[in-house]
Design a protein around this motif. Structure first.
Motif, PDB file in Angstrom:
ATOM      1  N   TYR A   1       5.160   9.436  -5.328  1.00  0.00           N
ATOM      2  CA  TYR A   1       4.793   8.458  -5.474  1.00  0.00           C
ATOM      3  C   TYR A   1       3.359   8.155  -6.262  1.00  0.00           C
ATOM      4  CZ  TYR A   1       7.775   8.143  -0.785  1.00  0.00           C
ATOM      5  OH  TYR A   1       9.059   7.758  -0.853  1.00  0.00           O
ATOM      6  N   ALA A   2       2.648   7.053  -6.319  1.00  0.00           N
ATOM      7  CA  ALA A   2       1.517   7.008  -6.959  1.00  0.00           C
ATOM      8  C   ALA A   2       0.891   5.474  -6.529  1.00  0.00           C
ATOM      9  CB  ALA A   2       1.893   7.305  -8.688  1.00  0.00           C
ATOM     10  N   ALA A   3      -0.154   5.480  -6.825  1.00  0.00           N
ATOM     11  CA  ALA A   3      -0.923   4.097  -6.474  1.00  0.00           C
ATOM     12  C   ALA A   3      -0.937   3.754  -8.053  1.00  0.00           C
ATOM     13  CB  ALA A   3      -2.234   4.289  -5.636  1.00  0.00           C
ATOM     14  N   GLU A   4      -1.246   2.090  -7.687  1.00  0.00           N
ATOM     15  CA  GLU A   4      -1.281   1.220  -8.696  1.00  0.00           C
ATOM     16  C   GLU A   4      -1.510   0.982  -8.381  1.00  0.00           C
ATOM     17  OE1 GLU A   4       1.912   1.341 -11.652  1.00  0.00           O
ATOM     18  OE2 GLU A   4       1.972   3.307 -11.903  1.00  0.00           O
ATOM     19  N   PRO A   5      -2.790  -0.803  -9.691  1.00  0.00           N
ATOM     20  CA  PRO A   5      -3.181  -1.578  -9.093  1.00  0.00           C
ATOM     21  C   PRO A   5      -1.882  -3.063  -8.488  1.00  0.00           C
ATOM     22  CG  PRO A   5      -3.764  -0.826 -11.737  1.00  0.00           C
ATOM     23  CD  PRO A   5      -2.774   0.342 -11.021  1.00  0.00           C
ATOM     24  N   GLU A   6      -1.100  -2.536  -9.098  1.00  0.00           N
ATOM     25  CA  GLU A   6      -0.098  -3.014  -8.500  1.00  0.00           C
ATOM     26  C   GLU A   6       0.542  -3.037  -7.498  1.00  0.00           C
ATOM     27  OE1 GLU A   6       0.116  -2.045 -11.689  1.00  0.00           O
ATOM     28  OE2 GLU A   6      -0.669  -3.724 -12.714  1.00  0.00           O
ATOM     29  N   GLY A   7       0.132  -2.169  -6.550  1.00  0.00           N
ATOM     30  CA  GLY A   7       0.986  -1.819  -6.114  1.00  0.00           C
ATOM     31  C   GLY A   7       1.305  -0.166  -5.774  1.00  0.00           C
TER      32      GLY A   7
ATOM     33  N   PRO B   1       0.907  -1.344   0.547  1.00  0.00           N
ATOM     34  CA  PRO B   1       0.101  -0.413  -0.200  1.00  0.00           C
ATOM     35  C   PRO B   1       0.976   1.596  -0.478  1.00  0.00           C
ATOM     36  CG  PRO B   1      -0.784  -1.727   1.877  1.00  0.00           C
ATOM     37  CD  PRO B   1      -0.171  -1.795   1.028  1.00  0.00           C
ATOM     38  N   LEU B   2       0.442   2.435  -0.490  1.00  0.00           N
ATOM     39  CA  LEU B   2       1.528   3.424  -0.763  1.00  0.00           C
ATOM     40  C   LEU B   2       1.566   4.172   0.556  1.00  0.00           C
ATOM     41  CD1 LEU B   2       0.215   6.421  -3.399  1.00  0.00           C
ATOM     42  CD2 LEU B   2       0.893   7.154  -0.305  1.00  0.00           C
ATOM     43  N   ALA B   3       0.960   4.260   1.168  1.00  0.00           N
ATOM     44  CA  ALA B   3       0.796   4.188   2.914  1.00  0.00           C
ATOM     45  C   ALA B   3       1.729   3.963   3.797  1.00  0.00           C
ATOM     46  CB  ALA B   3      -0.433   4.544   3.928  1.00  0.00           C
ATOM     47  N   LEU B   4       2.262   2.852   3.232  1.00  0.00           N
ATOM     48  CA  LEU B   4       3.476   2.026   4.119  1.00  0.00           C
ATOM     49  C   LEU B   4       4.125   2.543   3.226  1.00  0.00           C
ATOM     50  CD1 LEU B   4       4.488  -0.061   5.648  1.00  0.00           C
ATOM     51  CD2 LEU B   4       3.712  -2.026   3.932  1.00  0.00           C
ATOM     52  N   VAL B   5       4.403   2.212   2.149  1.00  0.00           N
ATOM     53  CA  VAL B   5       5.861   2.617   1.356  1.00  0.00           C
ATOM     54  C   VAL B   5       6.197   3.755   1.841  1.00  0.00           C
ATOM     55  CG1 VAL B   5       6.501   2.947  -1.098  1.00  0.00           C
ATOM     56  CG2 VAL B   5       5.004   1.120  -0.314  1.00  0.00           C
ATOM     57  N   TRP B   6       4.975   4.732   1.661  1.00  0.00           N
ATOM     58  CA  TRP B   6       5.774   6.458   2.264  1.00  0.00           C
ATOM     59  C   TRP B   6       6.360   6.433   3.319  1.00  0.00           C
ATOM     60  CZ3 TRP B   6       5.783  11.606   0.214  1.00  0.00           C
ATOM     61  CH2 TRP B   6       5.436  12.584   1.041  1.00  0.00           C
ATOM     62  N   GLU B   7       5.413   5.702   4.631  1.00  0.00           N
ATOM     63  CA  GLU B   7       5.910   5.395   5.728  1.00  0.00           C
ATOM     64  C   GLU B   7       7.702   4.866   5.809  1.00  0.00           C
ATOM     65  OE1 GLU B   7       5.424   2.218   9.631  1.00  0.00           O
ATOM     66  OE2 GLU B   7       3.347   2.638   8.009  1.00  0.00           O
ATOM     67  N   ILE B   8       7.784   3.539   5.738  1.00  0.00           N
ATOM     68  CA  ILE B   8       9.213   3.540   5.497  1.00  0.00           C
ATOM     69  C   ILE B   8       9.789   4.073   4.288  1.00  0.00           C
ATOM     70  CG2 ILE B   8      10.685   1.297   4.631  1.00  0.00           C
ATOM     71  CD1 ILE B   8       7.800  -0.457   5.259  1.00  0.00           C
ATOM     72  N   THR B   9       9.929   4.885   3.442  1.00  0.00           N
ATOM     73  CA  THR B   9      10.538   4.999   3.247  1.00  0.00           C
ATOM     74  C   THR B   9      11.194   6.635   3.756  1.00  0.00           C
ATOM     75  OG1 THR B   9       9.689   6.321   1.811  1.00  0.00           O
ATOM     76  CG2 THR B   9      10.594   4.150   0.800  1.00  0.00           C
ATOM     77  N   ASN B  10      10.218   7.048   4.387  1.00  0.00           N
ATOM     78  CA  ASN B  10      10.202   8.495   5.151  1.00  0.00           C
ATOM     79  C   ASN B  10      11.327   8.470   6.106  1.00  0.00           C
ATOM     80  OD1 ASN B  10       9.759  10.322   2.572  1.00  0.00           O
ATOM     81  ND2 ASN B  10       7.812   9.469   2.231  1.00  0.00           N
TER      82      ASN B  10
END
Length: 250
Positions: free
Chosen positions: A187-193, A104-113
């Motif tokens: 960051y952008a949400a896509e069907p694959e993640g 999920p976008l929120a998780l990717v954002w959380e970890i990478t920032n």
């Protein structure tokens, strides 16, 4: 045979491929007419070849270099260096690399920032020291693992997050060999993640060990490696969280 500085240029290109790109010298000797792709050189190896050739000879080799043989690469370099005249212009560096993370976008954002934990996310950073926080902006010192020469690189950067627009802007405060370095993450949400894209704009000091073209090739090669590592690590966290949530629901 192409010769430069009294030594066959074909041998110099072969040495570069062996030392920097993982070429087996015996394979090259057995198949002198094989293309670089046939010798097992993948895209990362070709990027490294491009970086070293640009640094050593100030010559750009084409993106399709994989179809060339080692003598053909040597001829290309020789033709460019023998042409003489003023060196080609070295425009400011620009790179853009991205990857889709199955999370999920929120998780990717959380970890990478979570800058303080970057040594656990990237393979190139040995430590991070948070120097200052001001709202959405963090100033920090990054220290890398020693390079192949044993040199430890360290610098201060500043990073500002913008969740509303799903982007981050950063720049080096201590620029080191760079005249400037500006970084933009999207960051952008896509069907694959979640698609994460890194853009870097920079220029090197004239006395830097690499020019703009050489650093562009190096950043492109390294970004592909780090993006793949980050993807795998975030997806592992996503799987672990999903498993924990599922167990709690039982």
């Amino acid at each position: 045979m192409t010769v430069t500085r009294g030594r066959p240029l074909t041998a110099e290109i072969t040495d570069i491929l062996v030392a920097h790109c993982g070429l087996d010298a015996a394979d090259a000797a057995r198949a002198p007419d094989a293309s670089l792709e046939e010798l097992g050189m993948d895209s990362l190896a070709l990027l490294e070849l491009s970086a070293v050739v640009a640094d050593r000879y100030r010559v750009q080799i084409p993106e399709q270099a994989g179809v060339l043989t080692i003598p053909a690469v040597a001829d290309l370099v020789a033709e460019a260096t023998e042409a003489g005249g003023d060196p080609p212009p070295d425009p400011p560096g620009h790179t853009e690399n991205g990857i889709v993370v199955a999370a999920p976008l929120a998780l990717v954002w959380e970890i990478t920032n979570d800058v303080a934990n970057w040594p656990d996310l990237f393979t190139e950073y040995a430590s991070v020291q948070i120097l200052e926080r001001d709202g959405r902006t963090v100033r920090f010192r990054l220290t890398m693992h020693p390079d192949e020469n044993g040199t430890v690189w360290s610098w201060v950067s500043e990073r500002t997050t913008d969740w509303a627009n799903r982007e981050v802007h950063a720049h080096r405060v201590e620029t080191g060999p760079f005249e400037y370095m500006k970084i933009h993450w999207r960051y952008a949400a896509e069907p694959e993640g979640t698609r994460m894209t890194w853009t870097q704009d920079f220029a090197m000091h004239p006395q830097a060990p690499l020019d703009n073209a050489g650093m562009t090739a190096r950043i492109n090669a390294n970004s592909l490696v780090q993006l793949s590592v980050i993807k795998n690590r975030i997806e592992q966290v996503a799987r672990e969280r999903a498993a924990t949530t599922g167990a709690d629901d039982e």
